[in-house]
Scaffold this active site. Structure first.
Site, PDB file in Angstrom:
ATOM      1  N   TYR A  18       0.851  -1.188   0.000  1.00  0.00           N
ATOM      2  CA  TYR A  18       0.000   0.000   0.000  1.00  0.00           C
ATOM      3  C   TYR A  18       0.890   1.241   0.000  1.00  0.00           C
ATOM      4  O   TYR A  18       2.006   1.195  -0.501  1.00  0.00           O
ATOM      5  CB  TYR A  18      -1.011  -0.074   1.178  1.00  0.00           C
ATOM      6  CG  TYR A  18      -2.221   0.734   0.840  1.00  0.00           C
ATOM      7  CD1 TYR A  18      -3.043   0.388  -0.242  1.00  0.00           C
ATOM      8  CD2 TYR A  18      -2.533   1.896   1.531  1.00  0.00           C
ATOM      9  CE1 TYR A  18      -4.122   1.174  -0.615  1.00  0.00           C
ATOM     10  CE2 TYR A  18      -3.618   2.681   1.170  1.00  0.00           C
ATOM     11  CZ  TYR A  18      -4.393   2.314   0.093  1.00  0.00           C
ATOM     12  OH  TYR A  18      -5.454   3.107  -0.273  1.00  0.00           O
ATOM     13  N   ARG A  42      -8.224  10.981  -8.006  1.00  0.00           N
ATOM     14  CA  ARG A  42      -7.398  11.626  -6.970  1.00  0.00           C
ATOM     15  C   ARG A  42      -6.688  10.543  -6.180  1.00  0.00           C
ATOM     16  O   ARG A  42      -7.049  10.226  -5.054  1.00  0.00           O
ATOM     17  CB  ARG A  42      -8.287  12.485  -6.057  1.00  0.00           C
ATOM     18  CG  ARG A  42      -7.560  13.564  -5.295  1.00  0.00           C
ATOM     19  CD  ARG A  42      -7.873  13.508  -3.817  1.00  0.00           C
ATOM     20  NE  ARG A  42      -7.488  12.247  -3.209  1.00  0.00           N
ATOM     21  CZ  ARG A  42      -7.748  11.890  -1.961  1.00  0.00           C
ATOM     22  NH1 ARG A  42      -8.429  12.675  -1.167  1.00  0.00           N
ATOM     23  NH2 ARG A  42      -7.348  10.723  -1.471  1.00  0.00           N
ATOM     24  N   LYS A  49      -5.906  -1.911  -1.249  1.00  0.00           N
ATOM     25  CA  LYS A  49      -6.773  -1.728  -0.077  1.00  0.00           C
ATOM     26  C   LYS A  49      -7.475  -3.050   0.281  1.00  0.00           C
ATOM     27  O   LYS A  49      -7.597  -3.402   1.451  1.00  0.00           O
ATOM     28  CB  LYS A  49      -7.818  -0.656  -0.410  1.00  0.00           C
ATOM     29  CG  LYS A  49      -8.459  -0.102   0.799  1.00  0.00           C
ATOM     30  CD  LYS A  49      -8.246   1.376   0.890  1.00  0.00           C
ATOM     31  CE  LYS A  49      -8.628   1.874   2.247  1.00  0.00           C
ATOM     32  NZ  LYS A  49      -8.432   3.288   2.408  1.00  0.00           N
ATOM     33  N   GLU A  62     -13.206   4.918  -3.105  1.00  0.00           N
ATOM     34  CA  GLU A  62     -11.844   5.265  -2.708  1.00  0.00           C
ATOM     35  C   GLU A  62     -11.192   6.191  -3.735  1.00  0.00           C
ATOM     36  O   GLU A  62     -11.224   5.919  -4.942  1.00  0.00           O
ATOM     37  CB  GLU A  62     -11.012   3.977  -2.597  1.00  0.00           C
ATOM     38  CG  GLU A  62      -9.634   4.159  -2.034  1.00  0.00           C
ATOM     39  CD  GLU A  62      -9.610   4.415  -0.532  1.00  0.00           C
ATOM     40  OE1 GLU A  62     -10.566   4.057   0.173  1.00  0.00           O
ATOM     41  OE2 GLU A  62      -8.608   4.996  -0.075  1.00  0.00           O
ATOM     42  N   ASP A  63     -10.625   7.274  -3.245  1.00  0.00           N
ATOM     43  CA  ASP A  63      -9.826   8.171  -4.075  1.00  0.00           C
ATOM     44  C   ASP A  63     -10.560   8.718  -5.296  1.00  0.00           C
ATOM     45  O   ASP A  63     -10.006   8.817  -6.393  1.00  0.00           O
ATOM     46  CB  ASP A  63      -8.501   7.494  -4.462  1.00  0.00           C
ATOM     47  CG  ASP A  63      -7.523   7.482  -3.280  1.00  0.00           C
ATOM     48  OD1 ASP A  63      -7.901   7.979  -2.195  1.00  0.00           O
ATOM     49  OD2 ASP A  63      -6.398   6.984  -3.424  1.00  0.00           O
ATOM     50  N   ASP A  93     -13.667   6.036   3.119  1.00  0.00           N
ATOM     51  CA  ASP A  93     -12.597   5.905   4.111  1.00  0.00           C
ATOM     52  C   ASP A  93     -11.832   7.208   4.324  1.00  0.00           C
ATOM     53  O   ASP A  93     -11.395   7.489   5.430  1.00  0.00           O
ATOM     54  CB  ASP A  93     -11.644   4.780   3.695  1.00  0.00           C
ATOM     55  CG  ASP A  93     -10.635   4.490   4.775  1.00  0.00           C
ATOM     56  OD1 ASP A  93     -11.071   4.290   5.924  1.00  0.00           O
ATOM     57  OD2 ASP A  93      -9.434   4.495   4.495  1.00  0.00           O
ATOM     58  N   ASP A  94     -11.653   7.996   3.254  1.00  0.00           N
ATOM     59  CA  ASP A  94     -10.906   9.253   3.399  1.00  0.00           C
ATOM     60  C   ASP A  94     -11.568  10.157   4.434  1.00  0.00           C
ATOM     61  O   ASP A  94     -10.896  10.876   5.167  1.00  0.00           O
ATOM     62  CB  ASP A  94     -10.849  10.015   2.064  1.00  0.00           C
ATOM     63  CG  ASP A  94     -10.118   9.211   1.007  1.00  0.00           C
ATOM     64  OD1 ASP A  94      -9.118   8.574   1.342  1.00  0.00           O
ATOM     65  OD2 ASP A  94     -10.566   9.212  -0.163  1.00  0.00           O
ATOM     66  N   ASN A 131      -0.522  15.335   5.664  1.00  0.00           N
ATOM     67  CA  ASN A 131       0.420  14.465   4.938  1.00  0.00           C
ATOM     68  C   ASN A 131       0.899  15.174   3.684  1.00  0.00           C
ATOM     69  O   ASN A 131       0.202  16.047   3.178  1.00  0.00           O
ATOM     70  CB  ASN A 131      -0.305  13.186   4.491  1.00  0.00           C
ATOM     71  CG  ASN A 131      -0.668  12.306   5.666  1.00  0.00           C
ATOM     72  OD1 ASN A 131       0.113  12.113   6.568  1.00  0.00           O
ATOM     73  ND2 ASN A 131      -1.876  11.779   5.627  1.00  0.00           N
TER      74      ASN A 131
END
Ligand code: NAI
Length: 554
Positions: A106, A159, A177, A248-249, A271-272, A411
């Site tokens: 990951y 993204r 993931k 996701e993303d 999840d973000d 981050n």
């Protein structure tokens, strides 16, 4: 043992693939660990070298090869190839060496893999559903060999981590993931499905790259995009009715909208936003074990009022409500500073998602003024502004609190609001610190600290496990608060002593089992479970966990 495991262990040899076909089935293949009896019964005689290896010996061989590679990307390719050959061995290796291998399968290494997807490609894993499949998405889903899929991770690649639009290369994220769902929480890999929705890319480099594997067109947008995603979601409900669908993303704009549009209609979460919020809330609960207060009595000041900040704020409010506060009271305990200063009612033109947190107060232009004015007990950085928690800020927090809570979550490391060492040094060792990116251990005022990292992998695998075990219809905020409370309860006094407010990652399967149980309990309590409530929910969740060990096939 899961249903799938039972099926595997009791299947008659006639129903199993034989010979070469068996060696090419990654869910059944054992490679050199096939026993002599299995080799005889399953047509493998002569197709393998004669010595029968134990799984432990196979693990040693994999690790040896892995560590001899020169780059992390080569290590990623090596492990992906193993996953495509022999999933049981892949998961045994990853589960037993999670701290070493998570950064390979990951983030950060998966990011490099996404960027070079078309160049590294060996074999497809999961489903690629493109704009050209519109009108026929259910047909594509039905091509997947297992009709009992329980967890899908889907992206449109727009993204990917902090790397922007990766087009079909974004597929690395659902693949990675889902590997973590299995390695960390024992979700049966046969029931997982990574999906890439290819609606084009804006990445000029990929559009010109002859080896790029996606559609060579600009992204589909607007109503057409929404209709395409809706067709996908409806087809998923029809083909895999028990599935947890994790987005996701996706780009921020689509992520917010899709979550709001679908979260009360299907079994889904983001999840973000929600995973990040839960891991941060868990950090607060752990910190409160040191400071002794209740969550509902805290005053929390955020630097940054974007997706992460407001997501965390909303979950904190929900958890304070669980402790007896009203929604209004709880919101008044969360304050935000954004690029324009303190978010207050008198400010004009505030974005919609900030309005709940715009309270009556005098405007403050900067963070330090806001701290002096509000006297927060906790400071949470989600601003992407490096060094925003300077010496004056940390000293002010330390003057106001015997044990100031300081989380610098931005981050990557270069964006962190302060380093772990700075937080400890400027607070004379009193800060309770967590970060988004990992910081090395340090010694301050003669004391050794091991700073905690708010890694989402503590939360989402366990949540997925609880949802799968209870067959929950929706994923609720109360499930995420229950996950956060459970995670915090598993932090050991020895962890807290070193400054670590999360458990060691090596305990992840135990952590996921406990979180899965808390989430399943909540699903039963909220009336959202489709499974029948057993007398022992923990036993149900444990039985759902797939173990990476070989089944006897003959
Ligand atoms: P975003 O872009 O949606 O929000 C950033 C916010 O910071 C905006 O409200 C902006 O106004 C504010 N901001 C920008 N400059 C500022 C300044 N000089 N002073 C005060 N506020 C300022 O970004 P998002 O998605 O909310 O992420 C924020 C950070 O949180 C990122 O660095 C991300 O990596 C990190 N994050 C960490 C996670 C974790 O630790 N598990 C998970 C998710 C995000």
């Amino acid at each position: 043992m899961s249903e799938a495991n039972k099926v595997q262990s009791t299947a008659s040899t006639a129903a199993l693939p034989h010979g070469e076909a068996l060696l090419h089935d990654p869910l059944l293949n054992k490679g050199t660990a096939f026993t002599r009896a299995e080799r005889d019964a399953l047509g493998l005689r002569g197709l393998l070298p004669p010595h029968v290896h134990t799984m432990e010996e196979q693990v040693a061989r994999v690790l040896d090869n892995h560590r001899n590679k020169n780059t992390d990307l080569e290590r990623y390719i090596h492990l992906s190839s193993l996953q495509d050959r022999n999933e049981t061995l892949f998961y045994r290796v990853v589960a037993e060496h999670i701290e070493e291998l998570m950064p390979i399968i990951y983030t950060p290494t998966v990011g490099q893999a996404c960027q070079q997807w078309g160049h590294l490609f060996r074999r497809a894993r999961g489903l690629y559903i493109s704009w050209e499949d519109r009108g026929r998405i259910a047909e594509a889903l039905k091509n997947w060999p297992n009709p009992d899929v329980r967890v899908i991770v889907v992206t449109d690649g727009e993204r990917i981590l902090g790397l922007g639009d990766q087009g079909v290369g974004g597929m690395g994220i659902p693949v990675g993931k889902l590997s973590l769902y299995t390695a960390c929480a024992g979700i049966d890999p046969a029931t997982t499905l990574p999906v890439m929705l290819d609606v084009g890319t804006e990445n000029e480099g990929y559009l010109k790259d002859p080896l790029y594997m996606g559609l060579r067109q600009r992204r589909v947008r607007g109503a057409e995009y929404d209709a395409f995603v809706a067709e996908f979601i409806e087809a998923v409900q029809q083909v895999f009715p028990k599935v947890l669908l994790q987005f996701e993303d996706f780009a921020n704009l689509n992520a917010f909208r899709l979550l709001e549009q679908w979260r009360h209609r299907i079994c889904t979460f983001n999840d973000d936003m929600q995973g990040t919020a839960a891991v941060t809330l868990a950090g607060l609960f752990s910190a409160l074990r040191l400071t002794g207060g209740k969550l509902r009595d805290q005053k929390i000041l955020f630097l940054g009022a974007g997706e992460a900040g407001v997501g965390i704020g909303d979950l904190i409010v929900s958890a304070m409500v669980d402790e007896g506060a009203t929604v209004e009271e709880a919101r008044k305990r969360c304050w935000f500073v954004d690029s324009q200063g303190l978010v207050v009612k008198s400010r004009q033109g505030l974005a919609e998602h900030k309005l709940h947190y715009a309270h009556d107060a005098a405007p403050a232009k900067d963070l330090l003024t806001a701290i002096e004015q509000l006297k927060p007990t906790a400071l949470i950085g989600v601003s992407t502004v490096s060094r925003a928690f300077n010496q004056a800020v940390v000293e002010a927090m330390s003057r106001l609190n015997a044990r100031p809570i300081v989380f610098a979550l931005s981050n990557p490391t270069s964006k962190s609001e302060c380093t772990a060492e700075e937080a400890y040094r400027w607070s004379k060792g009193q800060a309770i610190f967590a970060s988004g990116s990992p910081f090395p251990p340090c010694v301050v005022e003669g004391k050794a600290f091991v700073p905690g990292q708010g890694n989402n992998s503590y939360i989402f695998p366990g949540v997925g496990l609880g949802v799968v075990a209870s067959e929950a219809k929706h994923v609720t905020d109360r499930m995420f608060s229950a996950a956060a409370r459970t995670l915090a309860s598993l932090v050991l006094p020895t962890d807290l002593e070193m400054g670590r407010i999360y458990p060691a990652l090596t305990r992840i399967r135990e952590v996921s089992l406990a979180i899965g149980t808390a989430v399943a309990e909540m699903a039963f309590k909220e009336g959202l479970a489709r499974a029948k409530k057993p007398a022992d929910v923990a036993a149900l969740v444990k039985a759902t966990m797939w173990e990476p060990r070989y089944r006897t096939l003959a």
